[in-house]
Write an enzyme that holds these catalytic residues in place. Structure first.
Site, PDB file in Angstrom:
ATOM      1  N   ASP A  82     -25.513  64.174  47.992  1.00 46.35           N
ATOM      2  CA  ASP A  82     -24.334  63.323  48.098  1.00 46.35           C
ATOM      3  C   ASP A  82     -23.258  63.749  47.085  1.00 46.35           C
ATOM      4  O   ASP A  82     -23.579  64.128  45.950  1.00 46.35           O
ATOM      5  CB  ASP A  82     -24.804  61.884  47.805  1.00 46.35           C
ATOM      6  CG  ASP A  82     -23.769  60.840  48.136  1.00 46.35           C
ATOM      7  OD1 ASP A  82     -22.947  61.064  49.035  1.00 46.35           O
ATOM      8  OD2 ASP A  82     -23.811  59.757  47.492  1.00 46.35           O
ATOM      9  N   ASP A 104     -17.540  66.898  48.487  1.00 51.34           N
ATOM     10  CA  ASP A 104     -16.527  65.877  48.243  1.00 51.34           C
ATOM     11  C   ASP A 104     -15.293  66.532  47.632  1.00 51.34           C
ATOM     12  O   ASP A 104     -15.205  66.740  46.422  1.00 51.34           O
ATOM     13  CB  ASP A 104     -17.092  64.801  47.304  1.00 51.34           C
ATOM     14  CG  ASP A 104     -16.043  63.741  46.973  1.00 51.34           C
ATOM     15  OD1 ASP A 104     -14.902  63.841  47.476  1.00 51.34           O
ATOM     16  OD2 ASP A 104     -16.354  62.815  46.204  1.00 51.34           O
ATOM     17  N   GLU A 134     -15.205  64.494  53.261  1.00 51.15           N
ATOM     18  CA  GLU A 134     -14.501  63.210  53.049  1.00 51.15           C
ATOM     19  C   GLU A 134     -13.000  63.442  53.144  1.00 51.15           C
ATOM     20  O   GLU A 134     -12.465  64.392  52.569  1.00 51.15           O
ATOM     21  CB  GLU A 134     -14.859  62.632  51.675  1.00 51.15           C
ATOM     22  CG  GLU A 134     -14.115  61.310  51.375  1.00 51.15           C
ATOM     23  CD  GLU A 134     -14.600  60.618  50.105  1.00 51.15           C
ATOM     24  OE1 GLU A 134     -15.814  60.659  49.817  1.00 51.15           O
ATOM     25  OE2 GLU A 134     -13.750  60.041  49.401  1.00 51.15           O
ATOM     26  N   GLY A 179     -19.602  51.197  43.742  1.00 52.66           N
ATOM     27  CA  GLY A 179     -19.944  50.230  42.685  1.00 52.66           C
ATOM     28  C   GLY A 179     -19.756  48.796  43.160  1.00 52.66           C
ATOM     29  O   GLY A 179     -19.411  48.549  44.324  1.00 52.66           O
ATOM     30  N   ASN A 228     -23.720  54.449  53.079  1.00 54.65           N
ATOM     31  CA  ASN A 228     -24.293  54.818  51.780  1.00 54.65           C
ATOM     32  C   ASN A 228     -24.467  53.587  50.895  1.00 54.65           C
ATOM     33  O   ASN A 228     -23.513  52.825  50.695  1.00 54.65           O
ATOM     34  CB  ASN A 228     -23.352  55.785  51.053  1.00 54.65           C
ATOM     35  CG  ASN A 228     -23.354  57.163  51.664  1.00 54.65           C
ATOM     36  OD1 ASN A 228     -23.870  57.375  52.755  1.00 54.65           O
ATOM     37  ND2 ASN A 228     -22.778  58.111  50.955  1.00 54.65           N
TER      38      ASN A 228
END
Ligand code: 13P
Length: 281
Positions: A82, A104, A134, A179, A228
């Protein structure tokens, strides 16, 4: 039904109208807990680790463990790298046997993100593995170390990115962030719907922690097939350990280990049910 690729899992999810949970793990107890929930619910799943977490869980140790656990599972489990940033780390994951990787480049200018993602896609394909990219920018950062601003995906740019890279799955930014959310996220379902109408591959929702069940379901209806979850797993493991101490259930180290497995299990179970992928293995 052991270690599998991510793309076929997501393709089935797309035609079946559900999402596959992609659960971040940091140690053996989390892997065991997630796979216990997966086995019990007869679900496909993805276990993943992000590059920023490797200071705590070195790839050369946790990676083989994740691959071995997937191979050992009676359910179809993909192993995913990831938020890969460094090409050599991504290659290391592929060498270990990860069946998909994310590059990413969301912080990079569009052309650079497209160019590097296309290169990583080629590298992954040479290993028979899949690649996620992404476009736009999901808020926060995977380990909470940076407070990156949300930059919502442009649907037209998402299509251009797909055409340039050929990614197998595309992470979108629709107001989601990594988060725990400071306030309930207001997701841009309109952007998701337009993007899903243009891009022919499954879309990925990062920042799953704290998104409400009904919002998850709406996202899935509109084209999200991989979700995710990281912080919720870590929080659940911590919470479970705290409860075990508070209930005086920890008489020795193995009771702590059991509590950790239980925390990861409970969190995965809850999300698998919401994502509609129970019984889809
Ligand atoms: P959360 O920590 O918000 O669940 O985000 C996880 C994630 O998107 C990992 O890539």
């Amino acid at each position: 039904m052991p270690l599998v690729n991510m793309a076929p899992l997501l393709k089935d999810a797309r035609s079946g109208g559900y999402a596959v949970g992609s659960f971040s793990v940091a140690n053996m107890e989390m892997v065991l807990g997630v796979l216990k929930a997966v086995e019990e619910t007869k679900s496909p799943a993805i276990i993943q680790i992000a590059e920023v977490r490797l200071n705590y869980s070195p790839l050369e140790l946790i990676g083989p463990l994740m691959v071995a656990a997937a191979k050992n599972s009676p359910m179809p489990v993909a192993v995913h790298f990831d938020h890969g940033k460094a090409a050599e780390k991504i290659k290391q994951a592929l060498d270990i046997g990860f069946t998909s990787v994310m590059f990413d480049g969301s912080h990079l200018p569009f052309e650079e993100n497209s160019r590097i993602t296309a290169e990583i896609k080629k590298t992954a394909a040479a290993y028979g593995a899949d690649c996620e990219g992404e476009i736009g920018c999901v808020g926060g950062s995977e380990d909470g170390s940076e407070d990156i601003a949300i930059n919502c995906t442009s649907p037209a740019q998402a299509l251009e990115f797909y055409n340039k890279t050929g990614v197998d799955a595309l992470a979108v930014a629709i107001g989601n962030a990594h988060g725990n959310y400071k306030q309930a996220p207001k997701l841009r379902f309109d952007i998701l719907e337009q993007t899903a109408g243009l891009v022919p591959v499954p879309l990925v929702l990062h920042g799953g922690t704290g998104i409400l069940p009904d919002d998850f379901r709406r996202c899935i209806k509109l084209g999200i097939n991989k979700i995710n979850i990281a912080t919720a797993t870590f929080d659940s493991v911590e919470q479970s350990a705290r409860e075990a101490y508070a209930n005086q259930a920890v008489k020795g180290y193995y009771d702590l280990q059991t509590a950790e497995v239980e925390g990861a299990y409970r969190n995965a179970l809850k999300h698998i049910e919401i994502f509609g992928c129970a019984g889809k293995a």
